[in-house]
Scaffold this motif. Sequence first.
Motif, mmCIF file in Angstrom:
data_model
loop_
_atom_site.group_PDB
_atom_site.id
_atom_site.type_symbol
_atom_site.label_atom_id
_atom_site.label_comp_id
_atom_site.label_asym_id
_atom_site.label_seq_id
_atom_site.Cartn_x
_atom_site.Cartn_y
_atom_site.Cartn_z
ATOM 1 N N LEU A 78 43.637 49.808 42.019
ATOM 2 C CA LEU A 78 44.563 50.263 40.977
ATOM 3 C C LEU A 78 44.572 49.338 39.758
ATOM 4 O O LEU A 78 45.399 49.497 38.876
ATOM 5 N N THR A 80 43.272 45.142 38.048
ATOM 6 C CA THR A 80 43.115 43.718 38.364
ATOM 7 C C THR A 80 44.448 43.044 38.733
ATOM 8 O O THR A 80 44.475 42.156 39.584
ATOM 9 N N GLY A 170 38.374 36.646 31.602
ATOM 10 C CA GLY A 170 38.985 37.093 32.860
ATOM 11 C C GLY A 170 39.499 35.916 33.676
ATOM 12 O O GLY A 170 40.349 36.084 34.544
HETATM 13 C C1 UD1 Z 1 38.024 42.714 32.784
HETATM 14 C C2 UD1 Z 1 39.253 42.360 31.933
HETATM 15 C C3 UD1 Z 1 38.801 42.124 30.508
HETATM 16 C C4 UD1 Z 1 37.770 41.012 30.484
HETATM 17 C C5 UD1 Z 1 36.601 41.297 31.420
HETATM 18 C C6 UD1 Z 1 35.733 40.057 31.549
HETATM 19 C C7 UD1 Z 1 41.191 43.457 32.923
HETATM 20 C C8 UD1 Z 1 42.138 44.596 32.815
HETATM 21 N N1 UD1 Z 1 40.227 43.428 32.001
HETATM 22 O O1 UD1 Z 1 37.508 43.944 32.341
HETATM 23 O O2 UD1 Z 1 39.906 41.763 29.692
HETATM 24 O O3 UD1 Z 1 37.307 40.816 29.153
HETATM 25 O O4 UD1 Z 1 37.069 41.661 32.728
HETATM 26 O O5 UD1 Z 1 34.556 40.286 32.242
HETATM 27 O O6 UD1 Z 1 41.361 42.623 33.789
HETATM 28 N N2 UD1 Z 1 38.685 44.549 40.630
HETATM 29 C C9 UD1 Z 1 39.337 44.592 41.838
HETATM 30 N N3 UD1 Z 1 40.297 45.524 42.023
HETATM 31 C C10 UD1 Z 1 40.657 46.410 41.070
HETATM 32 C C11 UD1 Z 1 39.975 46.353 39.819
HETATM 33 C C12 UD1 Z 1 39.007 45.418 39.638
HETATM 34 O O7 UD1 Z 1 39.070 43.795 42.746
HETATM 35 O O8 UD1 Z 1 41.555 47.214 41.313
HETATM 36 C C13 UD1 Z 1 37.646 43.517 40.425
HETATM 37 C C14 UD1 Z 1 36.262 44.084 40.156
HETATM 38 O O9 UD1 Z 1 35.544 44.198 41.380
HETATM 39 C C15 UD1 Z 1 35.653 43.032 39.248
HETATM 40 C C16 UD1 Z 1 36.832 42.407 38.545
HETATM 41 O O10 UD1 Z 1 37.974 42.767 39.285
HETATM 42 O O11 UD1 Z 1 34.956 42.057 39.984
HETATM 43 C C17 UD1 Z 1 36.992 42.873 37.104
HETATM 44 O O12 UD1 Z 1 37.108 44.286 37.058
HETATM 45 P P1 UD1 Z 1 36.290 45.154 36.010
HETATM 46 O O13 UD1 Z 1 36.594 46.571 36.259
HETATM 47 O O14 UD1 Z 1 34.874 44.738 35.996
HETATM 48 O O15 UD1 Z 1 37.007 44.706 34.646
HETATM 49 P P2 UD1 Z 1 36.403 44.780 33.177
HETATM 50 O O16 UD1 Z 1 36.483 46.185 32.699
HETATM 51 O O17 UD1 Z 1 35.114 44.107 33.093
#
Ligand code: UD1
Length: 452
Positions: A78, A80, A170
Amino acid sequence: MKPDFIILAAGKGQRMLGNQPKVLHEVGGIPMAQRLLNTIHEIKNSKTIVVIGDQSQKVKNKLKVSKKTAWVKQKNQLGTAHAVKTALSQTRPGSIVVVLYGDVPLVQSKTLNKLLKLASNKSLAAITFKAENPRGYGRIIRSSRNQVEAIIEEKDASKAQRNIQEVNSGMLALHSSVLKKLLPVIKNKNAAGEYYLTDVVGLARKSGISIKPLLLENPSEALGANTPEELQELERACQRQQALRLVGAGIQVADINRIDVRGSLSAGKGSFIDVNNVFEGSVVLGKEVKVGPNCFIKDSVIEDRVTLKANTVIEDSRVGKGCILGPFTRVRGGTTLESSSELGNFVEANRSKVGRSSKAKHLTYLGDATLGEQVNVGAGTITCNYDGIKKHKTKMADNVFIGSNTSLVAPVSLGEGSYTGAGSVITKSVPKESLAIGRARQSPPIKRKKKK
Ligand code: UD1
Ligand code: CA
């Protein structure tokens, strides 16, 4: 200080195409999330919490972790902030929590230690960088007095905000009590309908916590990979980072853009690595080792002052001090070469032991062979070690001299100082200090018939 690291690794990574969990994609031969685990390992008193979700068992099986690692499962992805929330119960009271994203793998422990120092119960620290192309990253919003106020995700950003080049890596650090207070306040009313961790920055500021940005001069540590193209860029950045680390340790690298380390490589002072070399798994080079162009070395130890000439291939083996190999030598299967031995062009050594100062310099196969010291193997020698069912051993004691084009039909042993005539097929063991010849005799000359 007690640093608790939360690695977010639950996402599907849909933008990466393919079926592999995103955090298991390899960069420099190591899964992205594993790189983070290895880096955290270098930080004192650290605990790690890995948030898994998509193909969680596969991720868990693949990653090698220390005892101080906890796994938590995020059932539905849902966002980060939601992912961090699932890990909260595993954080230690009074700890500083550092959030790392599993797809941002190149950060170094030195940088994380800097980040940790900036965070307290009154301040939140976040790593930012200036991206030439900020697409996909959250943008850093600063006030007129240059204070960081908030992070805006690209999907929610205005046109003007999208032009901002400073972006969110991040990676952030904050006191666990602050995190516990602010996480429940985060809403999912945004373009993606997700709970964004990035909202914690604006909320912290509003509740009187100061925001301390750590703006990286070298953004390569903060690059993330959402797409196969970004993964390519990450790979190059990783290779460059590793090559520069070697250069910094006193190793001469002919071209830092033409070396590939897929695993870990250590090298001693005064070593030289020419272009287009690939190192895989765990490779150790001693001091003053020279690696010529186009070599492939995997899971091997190369001791001091070894020279590897162009196109040498070494796997699962140990090369002793001062050996000279190549060009075009292949060594594999747990072979050990004692000091000052030499294997030359088109020589293959497999499951063999080569004693000190022994030589096979041209066109030879040594399989399941043990060579003593100062053995000389002539060009074109083959140990015939395989009878179609079993492998057999060949033994050559010290000072053996094998004539060119000898076939040694194993099992067979050659005593100390014995020698073989060129072109022999040796099927019986040879006593020490004696000559063995096993070849057809040349017939008396037969007069050539004249053409009519
Ligand atoms: C995110 C950041 C963004 C940043 C970028 C840096 C947020 C909302 N945005 O975007 O500001 O510039 O990273 O690379 O945080 N994940 C989970 N559970 C979830 C969603 C994601 O574990 O519910 C993990 C993903 O596996 C991943 C990481 O969190 O490893 C980041 O998620 P991702 O969807 O890649 O975020 P970005 O769109 O890259
Ligand atoms: Ca990402």
